[in-house]
Design a protein around this motif. Structure first.
Motif, PDB file in Angstrom:
ATOM      1  N   ASP A 390       0.822  -1.216   0.000  1.00  0.00           N
ATOM      2  CA  ASP A 390       0.000   0.000   0.000  1.00  0.00           C
ATOM      3  C   ASP A 390       0.855   1.265   0.000  1.00  0.00           C
ATOM      4  OD1 ASP A 390      -2.409  -1.301  -0.178  1.00  0.00           O
ATOM      5  OD2 ASP A 390      -2.693  -1.428   1.992  1.00  0.00           O
ATOM      6  N   THR A 391       2.013   1.220   0.626  1.00  0.00           N
ATOM      7  CA  THR A 391       2.930   2.366   0.575  1.00  0.00           C
ATOM      8  C   THR A 391       3.470   2.535  -0.841  1.00  0.00           C
ATOM      9  OG1 THR A 391       3.557   2.056   2.882  1.00  0.00           O
ATOM     10  CG2 THR A 391       5.045   3.365   1.511  1.00  0.00           C
ATOM     11  N   LYS A 394       0.784   3.989  -3.026  1.00  0.00           N
ATOM     12  CA  LYS A 394       0.538   5.409  -2.764  1.00  0.00           C
ATOM     13  C   LYS A 394       1.450   6.284  -3.615  1.00  0.00           C
ATOM     14  CE  LYS A 394       2.242   7.537   0.828  1.00  0.00           C
ATOM     15  NZ  LYS A 394       2.512   8.034   2.199  1.00  0.00           N
TER      16      LYS A 394
END
Length: 633
Positions: A390-391, A394
């Motif tokens: 998810d990082t 992003k």
């Protein structure tokens, strides 16, 4: 006796019957007089108009489409004079007996003509039916020689598109064609009618309303057999507006030459403005084939080509970006404060989540300063494990991965950036931690197009400033139309992403080292601040590769994204060479394009320098003063 006969005859015709007959005759006369009054007085104007229409025919004059030029005003797309044959349906007549003669004279079959007639059977009767376009001289002569027998045939002078040979810039420019029945049902084509020629792809489609122009007409007098005997007036057509593209013909030619005989795409962009300087997709097609009626043979040929020549791979190819994605990984790792002090010992790969993931070399000790130019997989496996999906997602979506750029061309693809939410939505399954390892090197579910990578990496090289790509020079269309383009081709557009100065310098310096001593050292350009990143992306898993038995289509895709100079670049080039093997091979293609751009800029600068250094010519007053100066020894 005679008196008895006369009395009998008088009894046969009674006064009542005689009166009834008189009333009926009188009523009939009234009806006839009323009809004559209605026809000659009440409806006189209406029938006068109808009679005039039978006498006067409106012949359309097609407006030529606007020409298309490159950024320096060099002609790319022109028009040529052409003659088409139309079938007039006024006055109505039975054409069945004429079809064999028409078919023979126009080198068509009766079935082909009947197909055209069926297609236009519900069109307004006043609308001529296009039978054949781009007539040959002998077909024109046939129509002229049979005016009396075939008054329903009419020829019209038209302007048709003339595109560059060899499919040059075909995917960027696009092509025109006759509007389809499906198009007529779309709101965009509400004011079009069957038989109109419209832009079908590329610039021709996006800016069709600008290039199209407005048709004119001329009113001609015809006799009872439909033959033209005079002209009453003419409304001249309004030609379409010319357009100047943002592409540079010299850079475009270099890109075309670099990709010749290969399958893939090259796109070059000015990161300062978002202007596309070159756009090439291979294999290509011949848009001139679409300018007239497309043959079934040619359409089947390109439709069945496994390399998809109709696809604009610069904006539609959705493929794993390979190691070019490591620049985005570096951006995420540096901004998160993870990559700066990360040191990895690469022994030809590493074990993560119980599985061994290989690297192409034994790099030994690796830090962020060497990970980019060496393209060490082990370093980015480790970084991906620490950042998690998810990082990574992003930062990747922040620079436009998995989003349309908003380029003003039809059918741009979005790409894919996986995340926990993405997998749950599309596969109704959770994300497993081990899946992130492949993502770290631009494999797995990551998919991007060349235009997305060009914009993302040029944005990072420009300090985080991402521009919206576009293919025409600014200031040529109205603000209202420009806004309509923005609304139609929506995307992530222009944006500024957060990028610390020190991280910006680390990334761009490492990309420059890639061309000096890294994976693209063979493409180094002497005296040019050339930076970039190579990428090699597998097209199938190792297990699938073993089952396939090899072959050209199993060779990895080669990627390269390069720019000059390394920071705030003037040009960025993204190269996709399908089945091109190592990214270093794609780097050589990108270097050809960059070198052409640099040499041209140097030549321009040299000419400006010569102008600046040239002696200023003396003014008339200065010359006069010199003549008056005394001569001294």
């Amino acid at each position: 006796m005679e008196e008895e006969k006369l009395t009998a005859r008088e009894e046969k015709v009674s006064p009542l019957k005689l009166n009834s007959v008189q009333y009926v005759v009188a009523l009939l006369l009234v009806v006839l007089l009323a009809g004559l009054w209605r026809l000659q007085v009440v409806s006189a104007d209406n029938y006068r108009v109808l009679a005039e229409q039978n006498r006067v025919r409106k012949v359309p004059i097609m407006a030529p489409r606007g020409k298309i030029f490159d950024r320096e005003g060099r002609l790319l797309v022109d028009n040529y004079a052409s003659i088409s044959c139309y079938l007039l349906r006024e006055p109505a007549r039975d054409w069945d007996a004429d079809l064999p003669m028409i078919a023979q004279g126009l080198h068509m079959t009766v079935d082909q003509i009947q197909y055209v007639l069926r297609r236009y059977q519900f069109a307004p009767k006043y609308q001529p039916i296009p039978l054949k376009q781009d007539l040959s001289p002998d077909e024109v002569a046939f129509i002229e020689a049979h005016r009396n027998e075939l008054p329903e045939l009419e020829t019209l002078d038209e302007q048709r598109r003339l595109y560059p040979n060899g499919g040059f810039a075909a995917h960027l420019i696009g092509y025109v064609g006759e509007i389809s029945e499906n198009d007529l049902n779309k709101e965009k084509y509400a004011f079009y009618q069957a038989g109109d020629v419209v832009g079908k792809s590329g610039v021709e489609a996006t800016y069709d309303a600008v290039l199209r122009g407005t048709d004119g007409s001329r009113d001609v007098v015809v006799d009872s057999r439909g033959r033209e005997v005079g002209q009453l007036g003419q409304q001249d057509p309004v030609p379409g507006k010319d357009l100047r593209l943002s592409i540079d013909l010299d850079v475009q030619m270099a890109a075309e030459k670099a990709l010749e005989g290969k399958t893939g795409a090259i796109v070059a962009m000015d990161p300062h403005t978002g202007e596309i300087l070159a756009m090439v997709s291979r294999p290509t097609y011949d848009p001139n084939q679409f300018a007239v009626r497309l043959t079934k043979e040619y359409w089947n040929k390109i439709l069945n080509d496994p390399d998809h020549p109709m696809m604009n791979k610069t904006i539609q190819a959705q493929l794993a970006p390979g190691s070019t994605f490591k620049i985005i990984m570096s951006y995420a790792g540096l901004e998160e404060g993870v990559a700066q002090d990360m040191h990895v010992n690469c022994a030809g790969g590493g074990t993560f989540f119980g599985h061994f993931f290989a690297c192409d070399k034994h790099h030994g000790g690796v830090d962020i300063y060497h990970a980019i130019p060496w393209s060490c997989d082990t370093f980015y496996y480790t970084l991906a494990e620490r950042l998690q999906i998810d990082t990574i997602a992003k930062y990747a979506t922040a620079v436009g991965i998995s989003q349309k750029t908003g380029i003003d061309l039809p059918d741009e693809a979005t790409g894919t950036m996986p995340s926990t939410a993405w997998k749950l939505k599309n596969f109704h399954d959770k994300w497993y931690a081990g899946e992130v390892i492949s993502v770290g090197i631009g494999q797995g579910a990551v998919q991007a197009s060349p235009i997305q990578l060009a914009r993302a990496l040029s944005g990072l090289a420009s300090g985080g400033a991402l521009k919206r790509p576009h293919v025409i020079l600014d200031g040529q269309i109205s603000q209202q139309y420009q806004q309509a383009i923005l609304d139609t081709y929506a995307g992530s557009g222009e944006k500024q992403v957060s990028l610390k100065t020190e991280n910006w310098q680390i990334i761009t310096d490492a990309m420059a080292e890639t061309l000096n001593s890294g994976t693209a050292a063979a493409s180094h350009l002497e005296g040019v601040d050339f930076a970039g990143k190579t990428g090699t992306a597998q097209v199938m898993s190792h297990a699938a590769l073993a089952r396939s038995g090899g072959g050209h289509k199993t060779v990895p895709n080669a990627w390269f994204v390069g720019m000059t100079p390394r920071r705030n670049p003037d040009i960025v080039v993204a190269v996709l060479w399908e089945n091109g093997d190592w990214g270093a091979n794609a780097a050589k293609l990108g270097a050809q394009v960059v070198n052409t751009f640099v040499e041209k800029q140097r030549k321009k600068a040299g000419n400006l320098m010569k102008v600046a250094e040239a002696p200023k010519p003396a003014t008339p007053l200065e010359n006069a003063a010199k003549k008056e100066e005394p001569v001294t020894n």
